[in-house]
Design a protein around this motif. Structure first.
Motif, short mmCIF file in Angstrom:
data_model
loop_
_atom_site.label_atom_id
_atom_site.label_comp_id
_atom_site.label_asym_id
_atom_site.label_seq_id
_atom_site.Cartn_x
_atom_site.Cartn_y
_atom_site.Cartn_z
N THR A 164 0.82 -1.22 0.00
CA THR A 164 0.00 0.00 0.00
C THR A 164 0.85 1.26 0.00
O THR A 164 0.36 2.34 -0.34
N ARG A 201 -1.07 3.50 -7.13
CA ARG A 201 -2.53 3.58 -7.07
C ARG A 201 -3.05 2.59 -6.02
O ARG A 201 -2.46 1.54 -5.81
N SER A 202 -4.15 2.93 -5.38
CA SER A 202 -4.76 2.01 -4.42
C SER A 202 -5.40 0.84 -5.15
O SER A 202 -5.75 0.93 -6.33
N ALA A 203 -5.52 -0.27 -4.46
CA ALA A 203 -6.11 -1.48 -5.02
C ALA A 203 -7.15 -2.02 -4.04
O ALA A 203 -7.24 -1.56 -2.90
N LYS A 263 -7.07 -5.98 -7.59
CA LYS A 263 -6.83 -5.20 -8.80
C LYS A 263 -6.98 -3.73 -8.45
O LYS A 263 -7.59 -3.38 -7.42
N ASP A 264 -6.41 -2.86 -9.27
CA ASP A 264 -6.59 -1.43 -9.06
C ASP A 264 -7.53 -0.88 -10.13
O ASP A 264 -8.11 -1.64 -10.92
#
Length: 308
Positions: A178, A183-185, A209-210
């Protein structure tokens, strides 16, 4: 500023292995008291509860809470309500709601709250983050396998509800992921393996997945003997990145590009002092949110009983 007077609550293995050596080397902190049902530190006043410690040693400025997560909220709330800064061992709580409540209490009392994620301070984590920011990521594999009998001998709390089981080490991997991904997922599927006599999993497989549909696959297992595995592998436009040994070593296309000795806990205490001095808090719940999502979404698979 003079050193920050520190109290430790929960004197167990992680305190002896990591906290005490780091505090001893720090010019920022002065250990003035401990509170623990069983453990003590030579030469430091010892008490049986945090309430007893704070009553007896009002000069305590900050506390490090190192008991199992199921028992941490009440101690944290007590310390924050008394106007003390609080360092939370990972994970910061047994539930997301607990941590949200502690954040609100810290803000209301004007004190600092630190949700520590020690693996983020492994030496090669920041170089890995910089590399991933410079290229396009195609996929990520997380392999976190270790021997629970070696790392948590005779610790029944980890198998109880709220003890996290294999997510106790797995959350370290999630704390790195993280932090280094741009990008966040979110989790799309999970399978959690529970020993038939335990309330916490011994293994887990997670799929993420993001927003760009980049896949992340994580495998956590507490049954690995011999060499332990703590690796994050990213396939990118610039080649294969391997962040190995829990974040200690970084290789790109098979070439070791970064390796330094581990100094995670000294870095954590530097960060704790920093936020105290600046009057801020540092509470990122993203790793814990992923664990909660795994329990929400994951399929439960019962496996053979575990005996230490």
């Amino acid at each position: 500023m003079p050193p920050i007077n520190l109290g430790i609550v929960g004197v167990g293995k992680i305190v002896r292995d990591q906290h005490l050596p780091s505090i001893a080397k720090s010019a920022e902190f002065n250990l003035v008291a401990t509170a623990s049902r069983h453990g003590t530190v030579d030469g430091v006043p010892a008490y049986k509860s945090i309430e007893e410690m704070l009553d007896a040693v009002p000069s305590v400025d900050a506390v490090s809470l190192c008991m199992p997560p199921q028992y941490r909220f009440e101690a944290a709330h007590t310390a924050l309500s008394a106007g003390k800064h609080v360092f939370l061992e990972k994970p910061p709580g047994a539930t997301l709601s607990e941590v949200a409540d502690l954040q609100a209490t810290a803000a209301a009392k004007g004190v600092s709250l630190f949700a520590s994620w020690h693996s983020r301070y492994a030496p090669a984590v920041e170089p890995a983050k910089a590399f991933l920011a410079s290229t396009q990521i195609k996929s990520v594999q997380v392999i976190w396998k270790e021997d629970v009998r070696h790392w948590h001998p005779n610790q029944a709390w980890i198998w109880q509800a709220g003890g996290l089981g294999v997510f106790d080490p797995g959350i370290n991997a999630l704390s790195i992921v993280t932090h280094i991904l741009p990008r966040s997922a979110f989790i799309t599927a999970a399978t959690l393996e529970f020993p038939e006599n335990c309330d916490a999993p011994i293994a887990a497989e997670l799929h993420f997945k993001d927003a760009a549909n980049m896949p992340i696959h994580a495998v956590f297992d507490w049954r690995q003997t011999g060499k332990q595995t703590w690796d994050i592998v990213a396939e990118t436009e610039a080649g294969t990145m391997v962040l190995a040994e829990g974040g200690a070593k970084l290789s790109i296309n098979g070439e070791l590009v970064f390796s330094e000795p581990e100094q995670e806990y000294p870095a954590l205490y530097c960060r704790f002092a920093e936020i105290i001095k600046s009057g801020t808090s540092d509470v990122d719940i993203a790793p814990l949110r992923h664990v909660a999502d795994a329990f929400l979404l994951g399929k439960r698979k019962v496996v053979e009983a575990f005996f230490d």
